[in-house]
Write a protein that holds these residues in place. Structure first.
Motif, mmCIF file in Angstrom:
data_model
loop_
_atom_site.group_PDB
_atom_site.id
_atom_site.type_symbol
_atom_site.label_atom_id
_atom_site.label_comp_id
_atom_site.label_asym_id
_atom_site.label_seq_id
_atom_site.Cartn_x
_atom_site.Cartn_y
_atom_site.Cartn_z
ATOM 1 N N ASP A 70 0.802 -1.222 0.000
ATOM 2 C CA ASP A 70 0.000 0.000 0.000
ATOM 3 C C ASP A 70 0.839 1.279 0.000
ATOM 4 O O ASP A 70 0.281 2.377 -0.076
ATOM 5 C CB ASP A 70 -0.919 0.023 1.226
ATOM 6 N N LEU A 71 2.139 1.163 0.093
ATOM 7 C CA LEU A 71 3.001 2.336 0.234
ATOM 8 C C LEU A 71 2.809 3.342 -0.899
ATOM 9 O O LEU A 71 2.674 4.537 -0.654
ATOM 10 C CB LEU A 71 4.476 1.924 0.336
ATOM 11 N N GLU A 72 2.750 2.888 -2.134
ATOM 12 C CA GLU A 72 2.677 3.812 -3.272
ATOM 13 C C GLU A 72 1.414 4.668 -3.250
ATOM 14 O O GLU A 72 1.471 5.866 -3.484
ATOM 15 C CB GLU A 72 2.794 3.057 -4.598
ATOM 16 N N TRP A 73 0.241 4.087 -2.947
ATOM 17 C CA TRP A 73 -0.981 4.905 -2.935
ATOM 18 C C TRP A 73 -0.987 5.865 -1.751
ATOM 19 O O TRP A 73 -1.519 6.973 -1.844
ATOM 20 C CB TRP A 73 -2.262 4.077 -3.027
ATOM 21 N N VAL A 74 -0.370 5.472 -0.635
ATOM 22 C CA VAL A 74 -0.282 6.375 0.516
ATOM 23 C C VAL A 74 0.617 7.559 0.167
ATOM 24 O O VAL A 74 0.288 8.711 0.454
ATOM 25 C CB VAL A 74 0.229 5.630 1.775
ATOM 26 N N LEU A 75 1.749 7.303 -0.465
ATOM 27 C CA LEU A 75 2.657 8.382 -0.876
ATOM 28 C C LEU A 75 1.962 9.320 -1.859
ATOM 29 O O LEU A 75 2.071 10.545 -1.749
ATOM 30 C CB LEU A 75 3.928 7.811 -1.505
ATOM 31 N N LYS A 76 1.222 8.760 -2.796
ATOM 32 C CA LYS A 76 0.484 9.577 -3.771
ATOM 33 C C LYS A 76 -0.563 10.429 -3.057
ATOM 34 O O LYS A 76 -0.745 11.601 -3.378
ATOM 35 C CB LYS A 76 -0.167 8.673 -4.817
ATOM 36 N N TYR A 77 -1.247 9.860 -2.084
ATOM 37 C CA TYR A 77 -2.251 10.603 -1.322
ATOM 38 C C TYR A 77 -1.608 11.788 -0.607
ATOM 39 O O TYR A 77 -2.113 12.901 -0.655
ATOM 40 C CB TYR A 77 -2.931 9.676 -0.311
ATOM 41 N N ILE A 78 -0.469 11.553 0.039
ATOM 42 C CA ILE A 78 0.220 12.625 0.761
ATOM 43 C C ILE A 78 0.680 13.717 -0.203
ATOM 44 O O ILE A 78 0.522 14.901 0.080
ATOM 45 C CB ILE A 78 1.399 12.068 1.583
ATOM 46 N N ARG A 79 1.221 13.326 -1.342
ATOM 47 C CA ARG A 79 1.679 14.307 -2.336
ATOM 48 C C ARG A 79 0.532 15.193 -2.821
ATOM 49 O O ARG A 79 0.736 16.356 -3.169
ATOM 50 C CB ARG A 79 2.304 13.604 -3.542
ATOM 51 N N ASN A 80 -0.666 14.642 -2.867
ATOM 52 C CA ASN A 80 -1.830 15.354 -3.393
ATOM 53 C C ASN A 80 -2.822 15.730 -2.300
ATOM 54 O O ASN A 80 -4.007 15.940 -2.577
ATOM 55 C CB ASN A 80 -2.520 14.490 -4.458
ATOM 56 N N GLN A 81 -2.356 15.831 -1.080
ATOM 57 C CA GLN A 81 -3.227 16.070 0.058
ATOM 58 C C GLN A 81 -4.063 17.342 -0.084
ATOM 59 O O GLN A 81 -5.269 17.332 0.179
ATOM 60 C CB GLN A 81 -2.386 16.127 1.334
ATOM 61 N N LYS A 82 -3.460 18.433 -0.496
ATOM 62 C CA LYS A 82 -4.209 19.692 -0.634
ATOM 63 C C LYS A 82 -5.333 19.544 -1.662
ATOM 64 O O LYS A 82 -6.432 20.052 -1.466
ATOM 65 C CB LYS A 82 -3.278 20.841 -1.002
ATOM 66 N N GLU A 83 -5.065 18.848 -2.755
ATOM 67 C CA GLU A 83 -6.088 18.615 -3.775
ATOM 68 C C GLU A 83 -7.228 17.767 -3.214
ATOM 69 O O GLU A 83 -8.394 18.033 -3.493
ATOM 70 C CB GLU A 83 -5.487 17.923 -5.000
ATOM 71 N N HIS A 84 -6.898 16.737 -2.444
ATOM 72 C CA HIS A 84 -7.940 15.887 -1.843
ATOM 73 C C HIS A 84 -8.856 16.716 -0.947
ATOM 74 O O HIS A 84 -10.073 16.545 -0.972
ATOM 75 C CB HIS A 84 -7.317 14.742 -1.040
ATOM 76 N N HIS A 85 -8.285 17.610 -0.180
ATOM 77 C CA HIS A 85 -9.090 18.454 0.701
ATOM 78 C C HIS A 85 -9.944 19.431 -0.112
ATOM 79 O O HIS A 85 -11.107 19.667 0.218
ATOM 80 C CB HIS A 85 -8.202 19.198 1.705
ATOM 81 N N LYS A 86 -9.364 19.964 -1.150
ATOM 82 C CA LYS A 86 -10.086 20.928 -1.994
ATOM 83 C C LYS A 86 -11.269 20.254 -2.699
ATOM 84 O O LYS A 86 -12.352 20.811 -2.780
ATOM 85 C CB LYS A 86 -9.121 21.521 -3.030
ATOM 86 N N LYS A 87 -11.043 19.027 -3.204
ATOM 87 C CA LYS A 87 -12.066 18.320 -3.971
ATOM 88 C C LYS A 87 -13.011 17.488 -3.097
ATOM 89 O O LYS A 87 -13.983 16.942 -3.597
ATOM 90 C CB LYS A 87 -11.401 17.383 -4.989
ATOM 91 N N GLY A 88 -12.675 17.336 -1.807
ATOM 92 C CA GLY A 88 -13.507 16.507 -0.933
ATOM 93 C C GLY A 88 -13.300 15.021 -1.149
ATOM 94 O O GLY A 88 -14.204 14.219 -0.927
ATOM 95 N N THR A 89 -12.099 14.645 -1.607
ATOM 96 C CA THR A 89 -11.806 13.231 -1.869
ATOM 97 C C THR A 89 -10.839 12.653 -0.831
ATOM 98 O O THR A 89 -10.031 11.789 -1.142
ATOM 99 C CB THR A 89 -11.208 13.054 -3.284
ATOM 100 N N THR A 90 -10.943 13.141 0.402
ATOM 101 C CA THR A 90 -10.050 12.643 1.445
ATOM 102 C C THR A 90 -10.414 11.207 1.813
ATOM 103 O O THR A 90 -11.556 10.767 1.635
ATOM 104 C CB THR A 90 -10.120 13.520 2.704
ATOM 105 N N VAL A 91 -9.446 10.482 2.344
ATOM 106 C CA VAL A 91 -9.645 9.122 2.818
ATOM 107 C C VAL A 91 -9.755 9.206 4.337
ATOM 108 O O VAL A 91 -8.777 9.555 5.009
ATOM 109 C CB VAL A 91 -8.472 8.206 2.396
ATOM 110 N N GLU A 92 -10.932 8.912 4.869
ATOM 111 C CA GLU A 92 -11.195 9.086 6.303
ATOM 112 C C GLU A 92 -10.160 8.376 7.173
ATOM 113 O O GLU A 92 -9.693 8.916 8.168
ATOM 114 C CB GLU A 92 -12.593 8.586 6.651
ATOM 115 N N ARG A 93 -9.774 7.198 6.785
ATOM 116 C CA ARG A 93 -8.794 6.414 7.549
ATOM 117 C C ARG A 93 -7.476 7.167 7.740
ATOM 118 O O ARG A 93 -6.801 7.034 8.747
ATOM 119 C CB ARG A 93 -8.559 5.089 6.831
ATOM 120 N N LEU A 94 -7.112 7.995 6.758
ATOM 121 C CA LEU A 94 -5.853 8.734 6.818
ATOM 122 C C LEU A 94 -6.001 10.121 7.434
ATOM 123 O O LEU A 94 -5.017 10.820 7.603
ATOM 124 C CB LEU A 94 -5.255 8.866 5.411
#
Length: 103
Positions: A70-94
């Motif tokens: 799962d490391l690669e998708w977690v790293l991608k999520y962190i790299r795009n964290q601001k976008e996830h928050h802006k778009k409302g696509t955050t992962v609740e677990r993280l």
């Protein structure tokens, strides 16, 4: 913060919180390490960079354990964290922290 066997993979954040992907050896207590990271970073920001209390960490923190697969998708999520928050696509677990669980 350096410790034997500690590997930083990614760090990213928003205005309100930080995500760090790190491999922590089993000999290191996560709570101790988090305390040192918070203490050292707030001291550096508040005393070395701005000379005022600008950084104040929340009481809690969140820890999510995941495997190498799962490391690669977690790293991608962190790299795009601001976008996830802006778009409302955050992962609740993280996004959960112990501070939120105490409310």
């Amino acid at each position: 913060m350096q410790a034997k066997g500690l590997i930083f993979h990614e760090i990213g954040g928003t205005e309100t919180h930080v995500h760090i992907a790190v491999t922590i050896p089993p000999t290191l207590l996560i709570s101790d390490w988090i305390g040192k990271v918070k203490g050292a970073s707030s001291h550096y920001v508040n005393h070395e960079l701005v000379n005022r209390k600008d950084l104040d960490w929340q009481t809690g923190y969140g820890v999510v354990s995941f495997g190498t697969k799962d490391l690669e998708w977690v790293l991608k999520y962190i790299r795009n964290q601001k976008e996830h928050h802006k778009k409302g696509t955050t992962v609740e677990r993280l996004e959960k922290s112990t501070h939120e669980d105490e409310s």
